[in-house]
Design a protein around this motif. Structure first.
Motif, PDB file in Angstrom:
ATOM      1  N   GLY A  45    -114.263  25.677   2.368  1.00  0.00           N
ATOM      2  CA  GLY A  45    -112.818  25.527   2.575  1.00  0.00           C
ATOM      3  C   GLY A  45    -112.427  25.771   4.030  1.00  0.00           C
ATOM      4  N   HIS A  48    -111.681  23.044   6.594  1.00  0.00           N
ATOM      5  CA  HIS A  48    -110.451  22.244   6.578  1.00  0.00           C
ATOM      6  C   HIS A  48    -109.241  23.037   7.078  1.00  0.00           C
ATOM      7  N   GLY A  49    -109.472  24.222   7.620  1.00  0.00           N
ATOM      8  CA  GLY A  49    -108.364  25.049   8.102  1.00  0.00           C
ATOM      9  C   GLY A  49    -108.341  25.088   9.621  1.00  0.00           C
ATOM     10  N   HIS A 139    -111.392  31.743   4.118  1.00  0.00           N
ATOM     11  CA  HIS A 139    -112.111  30.564   3.625  1.00  0.00           C
ATOM     12  C   HIS A 139    -111.294  29.608   2.772  1.00  0.00           C
ATOM     13  N   VAL A 141    -108.583  26.983   1.659  1.00  0.00           N
ATOM     14  CA  VAL A 141    -107.799  26.073   2.492  1.00  0.00           C
ATOM     15  C   VAL A 141    -106.403  26.651   2.697  1.00  0.00           C
ATOM     16  N   GLN A 142    -105.840  27.258   1.634  1.00  0.00           N
ATOM     17  CA  GLN A 142    -104.536  27.906   1.730  1.00  0.00           C
ATOM     18  C   GLN A 142    -104.722  29.419   1.741  1.00  0.00           C
TER      19      GLN A 142
END
Ligand code: HEC
Ligand code: HEC
Ligand code: HEC
Ligand code: HEC
Ligand code: HEC
Ligand code: HEC
Ligand code: HEC
Ligand code: HEC
Ligand code: HEC
Ligand code: HEC
Length: 304
Positions: A45, A48-49, A139, A141-142
């Protein structure tokens, strides 16, 4: 004979393959190496951050990106003797081999100083050894703590009494996701009391409840002094987040020398005592409705 030859060829092939893989594994300075072993969704994850944004040179996304937080990982990726335990990277943020809070926080502090974390040093959370990662997850994404709707449950893990308050009949719409703890508090620390965003309690409240600011022609002293004399911010079983119900709230300060605390009068009923109008329904507020102050020429008693 033919079989033995075959086996030998296979063994050589395997040995060659592993050697090549191990050579690559020896270099921790590429995130591909880390991802070879850590390709689970709970880890990926982060790709994608903002911490792995290739457009942001500070992240070193392709090279030492993972080690920005996890620190030097040379020993972690190195080849192991059979049966040996893989040593962890320099900084571990969860699980049983978690690093000390200081070691964890220095990872984040390296890039995040100033801004909203300006008053972190010496703040109640820093002094109580709370890790950045107690609130922030890197880790997923949100990061739950950053969104209004999912923030409070993160705070409730340590502040369970605040959850009980938030469930009381009168409360700020925190559980409804319309407001967050962070609207009143800066959890990184602030110059105000109790890590409040405003310099004082009233400054904090008045950012949203501006109509209570005044100045009024007729001021009510405790309102100017501090909203929390009468209100509790997190939740109450009384209406309007009041600490006590009226008339008792008012009678903390206004004594019985006048009409104001005659609990019962028998004026209306033959022979029976009935509650005085100072005591029923909204009690004192039946008449003194403009309790935060009045701009009416004859509003000196907050009756209009
Ligand atoms: C050869 C495979 C391999 C590579 C390459 C690898 N890891 Fe690991 N890593 C593991 C294993 C296996 C564990 C689990 C250790 C355990 O549970 O005892 C682990 C655990 C971790 C942990 C958790 C530590 C703990 O003690 O809970 C972190 C953080 C980590 N790795 C980061 C990285 C980073 C960053 C890289 C790249 C620099 C990397 N790993 C490369 C195999 C690898
Ligand atoms: C190598 C530098 C670096 C390190 C180390 C680092 N960050 Fe960041 N972080 C960034 C950058 C760059 C951004 C993108 C936003 C920005 O411009 O500040 C960011 C953004 C964030 C955000 C906002 C995320 C969002 O979605 O808006 C949070 C929260 C955060 N970091 C927390 C942490 C925590 C907690 C740690 C330690 C575990 C940490 N960071 C370590 C560079 C870093
Ligand atoms: C007690 C929980 C908590 C702790 C501990 C915490 N944060 Fe935060 N952090 C938050 C919340 C809540 C927000 C969102 C604030 C908002 O809505 O304005 C946030 C926002 C951020 C952001 C996003 C950008 C910004 O400035 O608003 C960054 C970066 C960040 N934190 C870094 C850190 C670092 C670094 C540490 C450790 C030194 C840390 N945080 C410790 C709760 C926490
Ligand atoms: C912004 C800082 C940051 C970066 C960058 C980062 N991590 Fe992490 N890592 C953390 C934190 C914090 C945790 C604890 C769990 C969480 O918050 O999601 C963690 C946990 C882990 C774990 C343990 C997962 C588990 O739950 O068992 C592994 C493995 C790991 N990271 C590997 C990596 C790899 C591989 C990379 C690069 C692709 C990487 N990390 C990049 C901060 C970071
Ligand atoms: C409407 C503004 C507001 C909101 C929203 C808010 N607080 Fe507070 N908080 C305050 C004020 C004001 C104080 C000062 C103490 C007092 O006067 O009762 C305080 C005090 C505190 C304290 C320290 C004092 C104590 O009573 O233990 C904690 C901990 C706290 N708040 C946590 C939270 C958490 C967690 C949330 C989110 C669920 C939250 N607060 C939401 C205004 C707010
Ligand atoms: C890992 C546990 C932990 C988490 C998560 C956490 N706190 Fe705290 N908080 C503490 C500790 C420990 C203290 C200091 C001791 C105390 O006052 O209870 C504290 C104190 C506070 C105070 C009181 C400060 C003072 O001056 O007395 C406020 C306000 C507060 N936290 C708000 C929050 C908010 C808002 C969140 C969520 C964004 C949050 N906390 C998340 C552990 C935590
Ligand atoms: C970030 C904005 C914000 C801040 C800061 C804020 N409030 Fe509120 N307040 C609200 C919202 C939103 C409501 C709900 C209004 C609604 O439901 O229509 C509310 C409702 C109230 C109510 C009525 C509750 C009820 O049950 O009817 C009182 C009383 C109140 N706030 C007092 C305070 C006090 C005291 C402070 C300072 C400690 C404060 N507020 C800070 C946004 C805020
Ligand atoms: C002397 C006690 C007292 C003080 C101090 C006080 N209030 Fe109130 N507040 C009340 C009472 C009583 C009510 C209920 C009024 C009603 O139902 O008519 C109320 C209601 C409210 C409401 C919800 C209804 C409305 O009128 O919008 C808000 C918001 C509010 N107060 C904000 C504040 C703020 C902000 C402060 C600080 C600047 C403050 N109060 C200080 C007694 C007080
Ligand atoms: C924390 C103490 C405190 C609380 C609680 C409080 N008041 Fe007051 N009130 C005062 C003070 C101080 C004055 C100013 C008295 C003066 O100027 O002589 C005042 C003035 C008044 C006045 C105008 C009287 C005058 O002599 O000008 C009225 C009416 C009043 N309050 C009604 C109420 C009501 C109704 C409540 C409950 C909702 C209430 N007060 C709660 C402290 C308080
Ligand atoms: C039925 C309407 C009514 C109710 C209910 C009421 N008051 Fe009054 N109050 C008044 C009026 C009218 C005055 C103005 C009297 C004057 O100016 O001589 C007043 C005056 C006051 C004063 C100013 C000092 C004084 O005695 O003149 C205070 C303080 C006060 N009220 C507090 C309270 C409190 C506390 C309650 C609830 C226990 C309460 N009042 C309930 C109508 C009411």
């Amino acid at each position: 004979m033919r079989l033995a030859g075959c086996l030998l060829a296979l063994m050589l092939l395997c040995a060659g393959g592993t050697q090549a893989a191990e050579r690559e594994l020896d270099d921790p300075n590429t995130i591909d190496v880390c991802l070879k072993c850590h390709d689970e969704p709970k880890v990926t994850g982060v790709l994608h951050g903002p911490h792995m944004s290739t457009a942001d040179l500070r992240t070193h996304a392709g090279t030492i990106g993972c080690q920005n937080c996890h620190g030097d990982s040379t020993a972690h990726v190195a080849r192991l003797d059979t049966g040996a335990v893989r040593p962890p990277p320099t900084r571990v943020f969860n699980g049983s081999r978690k690093s000390s809070v200081d070691v964890q926080n220095e990872a984040c502090g390296g890039c995040h100083q100033g801004g909203s974390a300006l008053h972190w040093q010496g703040s109640p959370h820093a002094s109580a050894d709370v890790a950045c990662t107690s609130c922030h997850a890197s880790h997923p994404v949100q990061d739950a703590v950053l969104a209004k709707a999912t923030q409070a449950p993160v705070c409730f893990t340590c502040h369970a009494d605040r959850r009980a308050d938030a469930l009381k009949p009168s409360h700020h719409p925190v559980l409804e996701g319309r407001m967050a703890c962070g609207d009143c508090h800066n959890p990184h620390g602030s110059l105000g009391p109790n890590m409040l965003r405003g310099g004082t309690v009233n400054d904090t409240c008045l950012t949203c409840h501006d109509e209570k600011r005044g100045p009024f022609l007729w001021e009510h002293a405790p309102v100017q002094e501090q909203c929390t004399i009468c209100h509790t911010p997190h939740g109450s079983v009384q209406m309007s987040l009041l600490r006590q119900r009226t008339p008792y709230l008012c009678q903390d300060c206004h004594d019985s020398s006048t009409h104001n605390s005659q609990p019962f009068s028998a004026t209306n009923l033959p022979g029976g005592a009935v509650p005085g109008r100072q005591m029923v329904l909204r009690a004192c507020l039946n008449c003194h409705g403009a309790i935060h102050g009045s701009n009416h020429p004859s509003g000196a008693r907050f009756a209009r």
